[in-house]
Design an enzyme around this catalytic site. Structure first.
Site, PDB file in Angstrom:
ATOM      1  N   CYS A  78       7.334  -0.839  -2.335  1.00 32.91           N
ATOM      2  CA  CYS A  78       8.427  -0.308  -3.156  1.00 32.91           C
ATOM      3  C   CYS A  78       9.392   0.520  -2.315  1.00 32.91           C
ATOM      4  CB  CYS A  78       7.836   0.539  -4.288  1.00 32.91           C
ATOM      5  SG  CYS A  78       9.039   1.468  -5.236  1.00 32.91           S
ATOM      6  N   CYS A  81      10.326   3.932  -3.761  1.00 29.14           N
ATOM      7  CA  CYS A  81       9.195   4.858  -3.615  1.00 29.14           C
ATOM      8  C   CYS A  81       9.273   5.580  -2.279  1.00 29.14           C
ATOM      9  CB  CYS A  81       7.869   4.102  -3.716  1.00 29.14           C
ATOM     10  SG  CYS A  81       7.561   3.325  -5.315  1.00 29.14           S
TER      11      CYS A  81
END
Length: 337
Positions: A78, A81
């Protein structure tokens, strides 16, 4: 943050709805007023940690009974993230223990995010009192993360000016004892800006000046202490160290004194002077050892001059200084053996 941006925002009635299951227990996910928050010294464990499905109950549910816990749901693939991680970790560290951050890799531990309906990451959910109370999705900027933490953690604990000053003085004394004169001087200076007559800060700053060899400045500063305050052990220590430092200038060349001692170990006058020079240079234990040599060979020399000098060292060093404590043990052993 709008409700559209925040899927975990309270519903129109002000509470979160739904049921969240952790392990074998089901808990209604309703917002509860956070428990009284612990200060930085009262939070157990690390501020930032990782958790697992098995550890979620202890790391989040139980831990949030004492402090708000932010759960960061993330995955290695991600990109957002990776953008969020350094920002939220920074803000959490700067929160001084008001919140903790627990990270859960959803690839390795999908059960919890599945139960909570986490469909997009990064997602951060705040737990307080064992329940989720708020959250957000996406890599928010630092300012919005700070606002979020302020919202879920409650107001920062405040302390009185006296408490702040006491803490700074304590930290500055510790820095000075560790040899970090610059840090100690900054701390004592900050206190003196708040309270010009703070005796502890005056004594501490004067001690910093002595360490830096600035005898005149140290003397001028410590002389500002009122007479009734000069019995304070820390203040008395500075006065004694100042007196000794001024005396050292007339003691002679330490190399010459060492030569005299090498040729005649019984030259106690030279050894006393050498001990004073060692003390002035900060070699406290070595200075004490020189005096012990006199006490072992000729304890009555010049009306116990070596023992009396050692007691003056104790006064200058302070009663809790490591060198004082060590030398006192040796002195007791010598006197009562």
């Amino acid at each position: 943050m709008s409700d559209f941006d925040n899927p975990y925002a309270p519903a129109s009635g002000g509470q979160m709805s739904g049921t969240v299951t952790f392990g074998n227990q089901a808990k209604p996910a309703q917002a509860a007023a956070p428990s009284p928050q612990l200060g930085a010294g009262g939070v157990s464990g690390e501020l930032i940690s990782d958790t697992t499905t098995a550890g979620f109950t202890a790391d989040v549910i139980q831990a949030s009974q004492g402090v708000t816990v932010l759960v960061d749901f993330w995955a290695p693939w991600c990109g957002p993230c990776k953008q969020l991680t350094p920002i939220i970790e920074k803000v959490v560290r700067e929160s001084n223990g008001r919140v903790k951050l627990v990270k859960l890799n959803i690839d390795e531990h999908p059960a919890i995010p599945g139960q909570m309906g986490i469909q997009s990451i990064p997602a951060v959910v705040a737990f307080a009192g064992g329940k989720p109370v708020d959250g957000f999705m996406g890599a928010l900027p630092e300012s919005q993360i700070r606002e979020f933490i302020e919202k879920v953690a409650g107001p920062a604990p405040t302390s009185s000016a006296d408490e702040q000053i006491a803490e700074i003085v304590t930290q500055s004394r510790e820095a000075l004892a560790a040899g970090d004169v610059e840090t100690a001087a900054r701390g004592f200076g900050a206190v003196l800006q708040m309270d010009q007559e703070h005796v502890g800060a005056i004594a501490g700053m004067a001690a910093c000046m002595l360490e830096a060899g600035e005898l005149e400045r140290a003397e001028k500063l410590i002389n500002a202490v009122p007479m009734e305050e000069r019995k304070d052990p820390e203040v008395a220590s500075v006065f004694k160290r100042l007196e000794m430092a001024k005396e050292v200038a007339g003691l002679g060349d330490p190399v010459e004194l060492e030569a005299r001692l090498a040729s005649n170990p019984a030259d106690h006058e030279a050894r006393i002077k050498f001990a004073k020079i060692l003390n002035a240079k900060g070699h406290r234990e070595a200075a004490a050892d020189e005096l012990f040599m006199i006490m072992r060979t000729d304890p009555k020399w010049e009306d116990e001059a070596a023992r009396k000098m050692l007691l003056e060292f104790f006064e200058a060093w302070g009663p809790m200084d490591a060198a004082t404590l060590s030398a006192r043990r040796k002195l007791s052993s010598l006197l009562f053996s």
